[in-house]
Design an enzyme around this catalytic site. Structure first.
Site, mmCIF file in Angstrom:
data_model
loop_
_atom_site.group_PDB
_atom_site.id
_atom_site.type_symbol
_atom_site.label_atom_id
_atom_site.label_comp_id
_atom_site.label_asym_id
_atom_site.label_seq_id
_atom_site.Cartn_x
_atom_site.Cartn_y
_atom_site.Cartn_z
ATOM 1 N N SER A 171 -1.636 5.696 -13.706
ATOM 2 C CA SER A 171 -2.520 5.540 -14.881
ATOM 3 C C SER A 171 -3.078 4.134 -15.087
ATOM 4 O O SER A 171 -3.875 3.928 -16.003
ATOM 5 C CB SER A 171 -1.819 5.984 -16.191
ATOM 6 O OG SER A 171 -1.751 7.382 -16.282
ATOM 7 N N THR A 172 -2.669 3.154 -14.266
ATOM 8 C CA THR A 172 -3.087 1.772 -14.548
ATOM 9 C C THR A 172 -4.420 1.390 -13.894
ATOM 10 O O THR A 172 -4.880 0.265 -14.048
ATOM 11 C CB THR A 172 -2.024 0.758 -14.091
ATOM 12 O OG1 THR A 172 -1.871 0.869 -12.659
ATOM 13 C CG2 THR A 172 -0.699 0.985 -14.774
ATOM 14 N N GLY A 173 -5.033 2.320 -13.156
ATOM 15 C CA GLY A 173 -6.321 2.033 -12.516
ATOM 16 C C GLY A 173 -7.437 2.701 -13.304
ATOM 17 O O GLY A 173 -7.752 2.299 -14.428
ATOM 18 N N ASN A 203 -5.469 13.651 -10.654
ATOM 19 C CA ASN A 203 -6.058 14.137 -11.913
ATOM 20 C C ASN A 203 -5.638 15.586 -12.110
ATOM 21 O O ASN A 203 -5.126 16.227 -11.190
ATOM 22 C CB ASN A 203 -7.587 13.984 -11.914
ATOM 23 C CG ASN A 203 -8.225 14.585 -10.670
ATOM 24 O OD1 ASN A 203 -8.083 15.780 -10.417
ATOM 25 N ND2 ASN A 203 -8.885 13.757 -9.879
ATOM 26 N N ASP A 233 0.864 -1.185 0.000
ATOM 27 C CA ASP A 233 0.000 0.000 0.000
ATOM 28 C C ASP A 233 0.903 1.239 0.000
ATOM 29 O O ASP A 233 1.737 1.410 0.894
ATOM 30 C CB ASP A 233 -0.864 -0.047 1.275
ATOM 31 C CG ASP A 233 -1.767 1.162 1.426
ATOM 32 O OD1 ASP A 233 -1.665 2.113 0.626
ATOM 33 O OD2 ASP A 233 -2.573 1.154 2.368
ATOM 34 N N ILE A 234 0.728 2.097 -0.960
ATOM 35 C CA ILE A 234 1.593 3.278 -1.098
ATOM 36 C C ILE A 234 1.536 4.160 0.158
ATOM 37 O O ILE A 234 2.540 4.777 0.530
ATOM 38 C CB ILE A 234 1.193 4.092 -2.360
ATOM 39 C CG1 ILE A 234 2.212 5.176 -2.700
ATOM 40 C CG2 ILE A 234 -0.186 4.714 -2.230
ATOM 41 C CD1 ILE A 234 3.347 4.722 -3.515
ATOM 42 N N GLY A 266 -9.014 5.237 -5.729
ATOM 43 C CA GLY A 266 -7.709 4.600 -5.905
ATOM 44 C C GLY A 266 -6.637 5.179 -5.000
ATOM 45 O O GLY A 266 -6.865 5.450 -3.817
ATOM 46 N N VAL A 267 -5.460 5.396 -5.569
ATOM 47 C CA VAL A 267 -4.321 5.940 -4.831
ATOM 48 C C VAL A 267 -4.657 7.325 -4.266
ATOM 49 O O VAL A 267 -4.361 7.635 -3.107
ATOM 50 C CB VAL A 267 -3.091 6.029 -5.762
ATOM 51 C CG1 VAL A 267 -1.979 6.832 -5.134
ATOM 52 C CG2 VAL A 267 -2.609 4.632 -6.140
ATOM 53 N N ASP A 268 -5.273 8.147 -5.091
ATOM 54 C CA ASP A 268 -5.612 9.522 -4.716
ATOM 55 C C ASP A 268 -6.494 9.528 -3.460
ATOM 56 O O ASP A 268 -6.216 10.246 -2.471
ATOM 57 C CB ASP A 268 -6.370 10.158 -5.898
ATOM 58 C CG ASP A 268 -6.193 11.651 -5.991
ATOM 59 O OD1 ASP A 268 -5.505 12.220 -5.133
ATOM 60 O OD2 ASP A 268 -6.746 12.258 -6.930
HETATM 61 N N1 APR Z 1 -1.327 1.516 -2.975
HETATM 62 C C1 APR Z 1 -0.705 1.160 -4.116
HETATM 63 N N2 APR Z 1 -1.337 1.038 -5.304
HETATM 64 C C2 APR Z 1 -2.671 1.274 -5.323
HETATM 65 C C3 APR Z 1 -3.382 1.664 -4.170
HETATM 66 C C4 APR Z 1 -2.672 1.779 -2.950
HETATM 67 N N3 APR Z 1 -3.265 2.135 -1.811
HETATM 68 N N4 APR Z 1 -4.701 1.847 -4.520
HETATM 69 C C5 APR Z 1 -4.780 1.577 -5.847
HETATM 70 N N5 APR Z 1 -3.562 1.229 -6.323
HETATM 71 C C6 APR Z 1 -3.173 0.872 -7.695
HETATM 72 C C7 APR Z 1 -4.280 0.486 -8.650
HETATM 73 O O1 APR Z 1 -4.551 -0.901 -8.523
HETATM 74 C C8 APR Z 1 -3.670 0.818 -9.992
HETATM 75 O O2 APR Z 1 -2.838 -0.245 -10.467
HETATM 76 O O3 APR Z 1 -2.606 2.036 -8.281
HETATM 77 C C9 APR Z 1 -2.749 2.020 -9.682
HETATM 78 C C10 APR Z 1 -3.254 3.367 -10.169
HETATM 79 O O4 APR Z 1 -4.666 3.418 -10.044
HETATM 80 P P1 APR Z 1 -5.497 4.775 -9.759
HETATM 81 O O5 APR Z 1 -5.323 5.191 -8.340
HETATM 82 O O6 APR Z 1 -6.873 4.563 -10.252
HETATM 83 O O7 APR Z 1 -4.742 5.900 -10.641
HETATM 84 P P2 APR Z 1 -4.867 6.278 -12.204
HETATM 85 O O8 APR Z 1 -5.120 5.105 -13.071
HETATM 86 O O9 APR Z 1 -3.655 7.123 -12.479
HETATM 87 O O10 APR Z 1 -6.181 7.163 -12.292
HETATM 88 C C11 APR Z 1 -6.169 8.454 -11.742
HETATM 89 O O11 APR Z 1 -8.277 8.106 -10.639
HETATM 90 O O12 APR Z 1 -8.627 8.211 -8.351
HETATM 91 C C12 APR Z 1 -8.676 8.895 -9.514
HETATM 92 O O13 APR Z 1 -8.279 11.184 -8.824
HETATM 93 C C13 APR Z 1 -7.735 10.090 -9.533
HETATM 94 O O14 APR Z 1 -8.838 10.935 -11.451
HETATM 95 C C14 APR Z 1 -7.653 10.319 -10.999
HETATM 96 C C15 APR Z 1 -7.591 8.933 -11.579
#
Ligand code: APR
Length: 216
Positions: free
Chosen positions: A160-162, A65, A51-52, A73-75
């Site tokens: 970008s992978t989520g 974003n 977990d980041i 997600g991460v954000d």
């Molecule tokens: N720790 C590590 N990796 C994570 C975590 C975490 N706590 N939560 C999710 N991930 C992984 C996801 O499985 C994915 O592989 O991080 C990667 C990126 O996923 P997202 O967070 O969805 O980021 P992204 O694809 O860049 O999309 C960004 O999503 O949440 C919104 O505000 C954000 O609009 C922006 C968009």
């Protein structure tokens, strides 16, 4: 039990043989990939599953974003743990947001890190809209910020992978290439950690990193 979590490769043949052996042992160990570390120009690239928000590093990268508006997600996880001071700071300092392919710094609130770098990766639209260059540039800008902030360590998610839909294998190739090239060029920061949420993401990054070792 053989512990092959901590292994490190450098440019010598002997170390490479050790690395190959350790890798095979880790795969034999229940088929589950372990953490992986490879050295480029005295800097380590490390792959871990986790977990980041739990990383004890100088800077944590957020997958944000371009409005810096928060999300899932991460954000979502980062803002939840860091607390509202981070959103207040980014609203105040960056009312225009942050362009895709770039990143901006803030404090880290209640996170263990000193800084958060809010990076905006591209939305995947098939790969012909400049996505690889934009993803590489988001990673590179974070590494430049790490150097500017004298960070010894930085942790990245797979940007970008989520929600943004970038295929994991391609993201691994493009992000690791960008980081490796920066480390070879600049020789810092000393530790770059990729924090991957699941075994599939870790495996995709490990395959690319192994390929980089084999091809040099
Ligand atoms: N720790 C590590 N990796 C994570 C975590 C975490 N706590 N939560 C999710 N991930 C992984 C996801 O499985 C994915 O592989 O991080 C990667 C990126 O996923 P997202 O967070 O969805 O980021 P992204 O694809 O860049 O999309 C960004 O999503 O949440 C919104 O505000 C954000 O609009 C922006 C968009």
């Amino acid at each position: 039990m053989i512990d092959c979590r901590q292994w490190c490769e450098d440019y010598s043949d002997r170390a490479y043989q050790l690395q190959s052996a350790a890798c095979m042992l880790s795969l034999a160990n229940g088929g589950r990939r372990q953490n992986m570390r490879v050295k480029f120009a005295e800097c380590l690239i490390e792959l871990v599953q986790g977990d980041i928000t739990a990383q004890e590093v100088d800077a944590i990268v957020n997958a944000a974003n371009s409005q810096l508006a928060g999300g899932g997600g991460v954000d979502g996880a980062i803002h939840r743990v860091a607390g509202k001071s981070v959103m207040e700071e980014t609203n105040r300092r960056y009312p225009e947001g942050c362009p895709t392919g770039s990143a901006v710094p803030s404090g880290a609130g209640r996170l263990a890190a000193r800084s958060i770098f809010h990076a905006v990766g591209p939305i995947w639209r098939g790969g012909m809209r400049g996505e690889p260059a934009l993803l590489k540039s988001a990673y590179r800008r974070c590494l430049e910020l790490a150097v500017e902030h004298a960070c010894q360590s930085i942790a990245f998610p797979a940007i970008s992978t989520g929600g943004y839909g970038y295929p994991m294998d391609l993201a691994a190739e493009h992000s690791l290439t960008s980081v490796r090239d920066f480390l070879i060029e600049c020789g810092q920061p000393p530790l770059v950690r990729f924090v991957l949420l699941d075994g599939g993401a870790l495996g995709a990054h490990a395959r690319v990193l192994e390929g980089m070792v084999e091809s040099r």
